[in-house]
Design a protein around this motif. Sequence first.
Motif, PDB file in Angstrom:
ATOM      1  N   ALA A  58      24.903  96.133 -11.647  1.00 34.79           N
ATOM      2  CA  ALA A  58      25.301  96.338 -12.655  1.00 34.79           C
ATOM      3  C   ALA A  58      24.934  96.153 -14.236  1.00 34.79           C
ATOM      4  CB  ALA A  58      26.885  95.734 -13.099  1.00 34.79           C
ATOM      5  N   GLY A  59      23.593  96.502 -14.650  1.00 31.77           N
ATOM      6  CA  GLY A  59      22.381  95.797 -15.775  1.00 31.77           C
ATOM      7  C   GLY A  59      21.395  96.274 -15.402  1.00 31.77           C
ATOM      8  N   PRO A  60      20.432  96.223 -16.620  1.00 32.21           N
ATOM      9  CA  PRO A  60      19.459  96.722 -16.617  1.00 32.21           C
ATOM     10  C   PRO A  60      18.173  96.484 -14.924  1.00 32.21           C
ATOM     11  CG  PRO A  60      19.325  94.175 -17.955  1.00 32.21           C
ATOM     12  CD  PRO A  60      20.958  94.403 -17.383  1.00 32.21           C
TER      13      PRO A  60
ATOM     14  N   GLY B 213      27.117  83.771  -6.757  1.00 29.70           N
ATOM     15  CA  GLY B 213      25.771  84.272  -7.270  1.00 29.70           C
ATOM     16  C   GLY B 213      26.713  83.588  -8.901  1.00 29.70           C
ATOM     17  N   LYS B 214      25.531  83.764  -9.386  1.00 30.97           N
ATOM     18  CA  LYS B 214      25.676  82.800 -11.007  1.00 30.97           C
ATOM     19  C   LYS B 214      25.821  83.445 -12.370  1.00 30.97           C
ATOM     20  CE  LYS B 214      20.521  82.057 -10.722  1.00 30.97           C
ATOM     21  NZ  LYS B 214      20.853  82.468  -9.235  1.00 30.97           N
ATOM     22  N   ARG B 215      25.846  82.997 -13.175  1.00 31.56           N
ATOM     23  CA  ARG B 215      25.687  83.158 -14.447  1.00 31.56           C
ATOM     24  C   ARG B 215      25.430  82.673 -15.974  1.00 31.56           C
ATOM     25  NH1 ARG B 215      30.503  84.788 -16.472  1.00 31.56           N
ATOM     26  NH2 ARG B 215      30.452  87.021 -15.684  1.00 31.56           N
ATOM     27  N   ILE B 216      23.594  83.126 -16.091  1.00 30.67           N
ATOM     28  CA  ILE B 216      23.022  82.117 -17.217  1.00 30.67           C
ATOM     29  C   ILE B 216      23.371  82.826 -18.425  1.00 30.67           C
ATOM     30  CG2 ILE B 216      20.872  81.364 -17.727  1.00 30.67           C
ATOM     31  CD1 ILE B 216      20.171  81.580 -14.696  1.00 30.67           C
ATOM     32  N   THR B 217      24.062  81.820 -19.299  1.00 38.66           N
ATOM     33  CA  THR B 217      24.139  82.221 -20.675  1.00 38.66           C
ATOM     34  C   THR B 217      22.862  81.463 -21.791  1.00 38.66           C
ATOM     35  OG1 THR B 217      26.435  82.360 -20.536  1.00 38.66           O
ATOM     36  CG2 THR B 217      25.638  82.765 -22.283  1.00 38.66           C
ATOM     37  N   VAL B 218      22.315  82.271 -22.362  1.00 38.48           N
ATOM     38  CA  VAL B 218      21.572  81.337 -23.504  1.00 38.48           C
ATOM     39  C   VAL B 218      21.534  81.739 -25.372  1.00 38.48           C
ATOM     40  CG1 VAL B 218      19.830  81.415 -21.572  1.00 38.48           C
ATOM     41  CG2 VAL B 218      19.667  82.919 -22.934  1.00 38.48           C
TER      42      VAL B 218
ATOM     43  N   SER C  48      23.803  87.374 -21.524  1.00 40.08           N
ATOM     44  CA  SER C  48      24.156  86.363 -20.114  1.00 40.08           C
ATOM     45  C   SER C  48      23.287  87.772 -19.284  1.00 40.08           C
ATOM     46  CB  SER C  48      25.598  86.326 -20.716  1.00 40.08           C
ATOM     47  OG  SER C  48      26.351  85.444 -21.069  1.00 40.08           O
ATOM     48  N   VAL C  49      23.002  86.774 -18.065  1.00 37.16           N
ATOM     49  CA  VAL C  49      22.151  87.817 -17.174  1.00 37.16           C
ATOM     50  C   VAL C  49      23.379  87.039 -15.681  1.00 37.16           C
ATOM     51  CG1 VAL C  49      20.161  88.212 -15.914  1.00 37.16           C
ATOM     52  CG2 VAL C  49      20.141  88.290 -18.470  1.00 37.16           C
ATOM     53  N   SER C  50      23.667  87.726 -14.964  1.00 39.79           N
ATOM     54  CA  SER C  50      24.180  87.459 -13.814  1.00 39.79           C
ATOM     55  C   SER C  50      23.808  88.047 -13.067  1.00 39.79           C
ATOM     56  CB  SER C  50      25.489  88.298 -13.663  1.00 39.79           C
ATOM     57  OG  SER C  50      26.842  87.300 -14.201  1.00 39.79           O
TER      58      SER C  50
ATOM     59  N   ASP D 153      25.504  91.807 -13.778  1.00 46.74           N
ATOM     60  CA  ASP D 153      26.527  91.906 -15.129  1.00 46.74           C
ATOM     61  C   ASP D 153      24.871  91.090 -15.985  1.00 46.74           C
ATOM     62  OD1 ASP D 153      28.153  93.106 -16.449  1.00 46.74           O
ATOM     63  OD2 ASP D 153      28.952  90.538 -16.900  1.00 46.74           O
ATOM     64  N   PHE D 154      25.375  91.780 -17.137  1.00 48.84           N
ATOM     65  CA  PHE D 154      24.187  91.430 -18.424  1.00 48.84           C
ATOM     66  C   PHE D 154      24.868  92.584 -18.996  1.00 48.84           C
ATOM     67  CE2 PHE D 154      20.158  91.546 -20.501  1.00 48.84           C
ATOM     68  CZ  PHE D 154      20.110  92.433 -21.629  1.00 48.84           C
TER      69      PHE D 154
END
Length: 151
Positions: free
Chosen positions: A24-26, A139-144, A92-94, A79-80
């Motif tokens: 669901a993202g790039p 899973g995880k989400r990294i947000t920067v 945010s990249v999950s 997710d993106f």
Amino acid sequence: MCGEQRTPRTPSTDTAAALDRPQAGPRSPAEARQAVRQALQGRFPGHGRPGEEDGVGDALLVVSELTTNAILHGGGVTDFEVTLADREVCVSVSDGSDELPLNSRRFEDAEDLRVGGHGWPIVCRLARDVVVSALRAGGKRITVVVPLSPC
């Protein structure tokens, strides 16, 4: 580790289950960079090619590293999101892996140099407000946040 980090509830070393989840993202770092460029074009119409301004190159590198890590270690991007606020980019990249990013030790000897393992330290150096969050479905989400101009 840089920034705030929350430990996932159910750690897993197997990313095979993540491969069954829909993307669901790039699908590549290039697609992620293009999403950042498009967000910048919408926010700053008429400005030159992104990557030449302060911080834009940093944002593009950070999103490349996060996307690459999600693809290589997390079974793909699930997710993106890219948002802009003033002069900063929030990304945010999950992914489907509960594995947390690891800092590599510093390499001071030429003998210690190796290929790979440098993406997370790059993210931590260029971004601020780095947050790793567990996702309810796994899973995880990294947000920067990456500043677009010097503070």
